[in-house]
Design an enzyme around this catalytic site. Sequence first.
Site, PDB file in Angstrom:
ATOM      1  N   ARG A   1       0.831  -1.210   0.000  1.00  0.00           N
ATOM      2  CA  ARG A   1       0.000   0.000   0.000  1.00  0.00           C
ATOM      3  C   ARG A   1       0.861   1.255   0.000  1.00  0.00           C
ATOM      4  O   ARG A   1       0.549   2.239  -0.672  1.00  0.00           O
ATOM      5  CB  ARG A   1      -0.946  -0.019   1.209  1.00  0.00           C
ATOM      6  CG  ARG A   1      -1.981   1.088   1.173  1.00  0.00           C
ATOM      7  CD  ARG A   1      -3.036   0.929   2.241  1.00  0.00           C
ATOM      8  NE  ARG A   1      -2.463   1.021   3.579  1.00  0.00           N
ATOM      9  CZ  ARG A   1      -3.135   0.735   4.686  1.00  0.00           C
ATOM     10  NH1 ARG A   1      -4.390   0.321   4.627  1.00  0.00           N
ATOM     11  NH2 ARG A   1      -2.568   0.846   5.869  1.00  0.00           N
TER      12      ARG A   1
ATOM     13  N   LYS B   1      -2.800   6.723   1.196  1.00  0.00           N
ATOM     14  CA  LYS B   1      -2.595   7.037   2.612  1.00  0.00           C
ATOM     15  C   LYS B   1      -1.572   8.163   2.664  1.00  0.00           C
ATOM     16  O   LYS B   1      -0.376   7.942   2.852  1.00  0.00           O
ATOM     17  CB  LYS B   1      -2.131   5.784   3.360  1.00  0.00           C
ATOM     18  CG  LYS B   1      -2.446   5.830   4.843  1.00  0.00           C
ATOM     19  CD  LYS B   1      -2.393   4.445   5.446  1.00  0.00           C
ATOM     20  CE  LYS B   1      -2.211   4.484   6.935  1.00  0.00           C
ATOM     21  NZ  LYS B   1      -3.215   5.207   7.698  1.00  0.00           N
TER      22      LYS B   1
ATOM     23  N   GLU C   1     -16.012   5.501   5.773  1.00  0.00           N
ATOM     24  CA  GLU C   1     -15.184   4.904   6.836  1.00  0.00           C
ATOM     25  C   GLU C   1     -15.137   5.887   7.997  1.00  0.00           C
ATOM     26  O   GLU C   1     -15.856   6.884   7.990  1.00  0.00           O
ATOM     27  CB  GLU C   1     -13.771   4.619   6.316  1.00  0.00           C
ATOM     28  CG  GLU C   1     -13.063   5.863   5.783  1.00  0.00           C
ATOM     29  CD  GLU C   1     -11.666   5.599   5.260  1.00  0.00           C
ATOM     30  OE1 GLU C   1     -11.114   4.507   5.494  1.00  0.00           O
ATOM     31  OE2 GLU C   1     -11.117   6.501   4.610  1.00  0.00           O
TER      32      GLU C   1
HETATM   33  N1  PXG Z   1      -9.099   4.416   7.171  1.00  0.00           N
HETATM   34  C1  PXG Z   1      -8.229   5.420   7.372  1.00  0.00           C
HETATM   35  C2  PXG Z   1      -8.544   6.772   6.877  1.00  0.00           C
HETATM   36  C3  PXG Z   1      -7.014   5.154   8.035  1.00  0.00           C
HETATM   37  O1  PXG Z   1      -6.133   6.143   8.230  1.00  0.00           O
HETATM   38  C4  PXG Z   1      -7.695   2.849   8.294  1.00  0.00           C
HETATM   39  C5  PXG Z   1      -8.859   3.165   7.618  1.00  0.00           C
HETATM   40  C6  PXG Z   1      -7.461   1.434   8.737  1.00  0.00           C
HETATM   41  O2  PXG Z   1      -6.472   0.803   7.931  1.00  0.00           O
HETATM   42  P1  PXG Z   1      -5.478  -0.302   8.495  1.00  0.00           P
HETATM   43  O3  PXG Z   1      -4.637  -0.675   7.309  1.00  0.00           O
HETATM   44  O4  PXG Z   1      -4.698   0.330   9.573  1.00  0.00           O
HETATM   45  O5  PXG Z   1      -6.315  -1.427   8.959  1.00  0.00           O
HETATM   46  C7  PXG Z   1      -6.748   3.857   8.520  1.00  0.00           C
HETATM   47  C8  PXG Z   1      -5.480   3.567   9.252  1.00  0.00           C
HETATM   48  C9  PXG Z   1      -2.887   6.759  13.848  1.00  0.00           C
HETATM   49  C10 PXG Z   1      -3.087   5.615  12.938  1.00  0.00           C
HETATM   50  O6  PXG Z   1      -1.757   7.020  14.208  1.00  0.00           O
HETATM   51  C11 PXG Z   1      -3.974   5.670  11.873  1.00  0.00           C
HETATM   52  C12 PXG Z   1      -4.136   4.576  11.038  1.00  0.00           C
HETATM   53  C13 PXG Z   1      -3.434   3.435  11.261  1.00  0.00           C
HETATM   54  C14 PXG Z   1      -2.544   3.389  12.317  1.00  0.00           C
HETATM   55  C15 PXG Z   1      -2.365   4.482  13.163  1.00  0.00           C
HETATM   56  O7  PXG Z   1      -3.874   7.412  14.213  1.00  0.00           O
HETATM   57  N2  PXG Z   1      -5.022   4.668  10.009  1.00  0.00           N
END
Ligand code: PXG
Length: 288
Positions: free
Chosen positions: A52, A151, A184
């Site tokens: 990703r 991301k 989401e």
């Molecule tokens: N949607 C968004 C917008 C994200 O930023 C997810 C879904 C979940 O994706 P994953 O691959 O993690 O299952 C995310 C992930 C933080 C932090 O520091 C944010 C994320 C992941 C880890 C830490 O707030 N976002």
Amino acid sequence: MSLQVWIDGQYFNKEDAKISVFDHGLLYGDGVFEGIRVYSGKIFECKAHLQRLYDSAKAIRLTIPYTPDELEKAIQETIRINRFEDCYIRLVVTRGTGTLGLDPNRCPRASVIIIADSIRLYPQEMYEKGMSVITSSVMRNHPNALSPRIKSLNYLNNILAKIEAIDAGVPEAIMLNPEGYVAECTSDNIFIIRRGVVYTPPVSDGALEGVTRSVIMNLCQSSFIPIQEKRIERHDLYIADECFLTGTAAEVIPVTRIDGRQVGSGKPGPITQKLLEAFHKFVRLIEN
Ligand code: PXG
């Protein structure tokens, strides 16, 4: 020993880990990142996170000056050097140091940062009793503005939605896409359950292709729980039997109230609990 942060192949003490004020990551939010979990010294779903990251970088025309294998080794070394067993990795790639002005060609080389640290988003009680959320008035990015599949270092609309949630006295907000369908949350994917079927919005409705989301979808399949990617309206949230969120930082967390409406019985539902257990079992299994 102070926490060691990896920047472009060198380690710095936490307090000395700094980047230039001319870095376009800071000046323009020009960059991409990943948040990754480490369980018992093993990088959770490393390949999926790196894929990703490279896909996000490609979409914004950013060349990462390392191979995926080199980055995986650097992450492993950063975990080892800090003597972590369970931790959280923040992997950041910025456009690098340049001059004022948007032109990314003024930045000769991308900067890569690896931080290993702990993260705890929500109190344990919420994992047991469920959390309350709201739907936000701030929408998810239109795919033609900035694809929500990237991301990127631009999280401002998510941050505004998060502020709206905090103002409303809840820890998280559900974001709709510009068409009004559920996308989401601010840093988690969303799942609802209705009459025994698990639903999550398709990526084309503005959801990030979450790594935890994919793990949960696979766990549904292996546990014979029907799962579908389907368009979700706000009304579907209000009449759901169960709801939960997934993300690297949050893991799997039940939602028991949405915009003041109780979800199902008001307690984490049976399918949510089954998936929560299956997730923790899966995480422990891959440790060996
Ligand atoms: N949607 C968004 C917008 C994200 O930023 C997810 C879904 C979940 O994706 P994953 O691959 O993690 O299952 C995310 C992930 C933080 C932090 O520091 C944010 C994320 C992941 C880890 C830490 O707030 N976002």
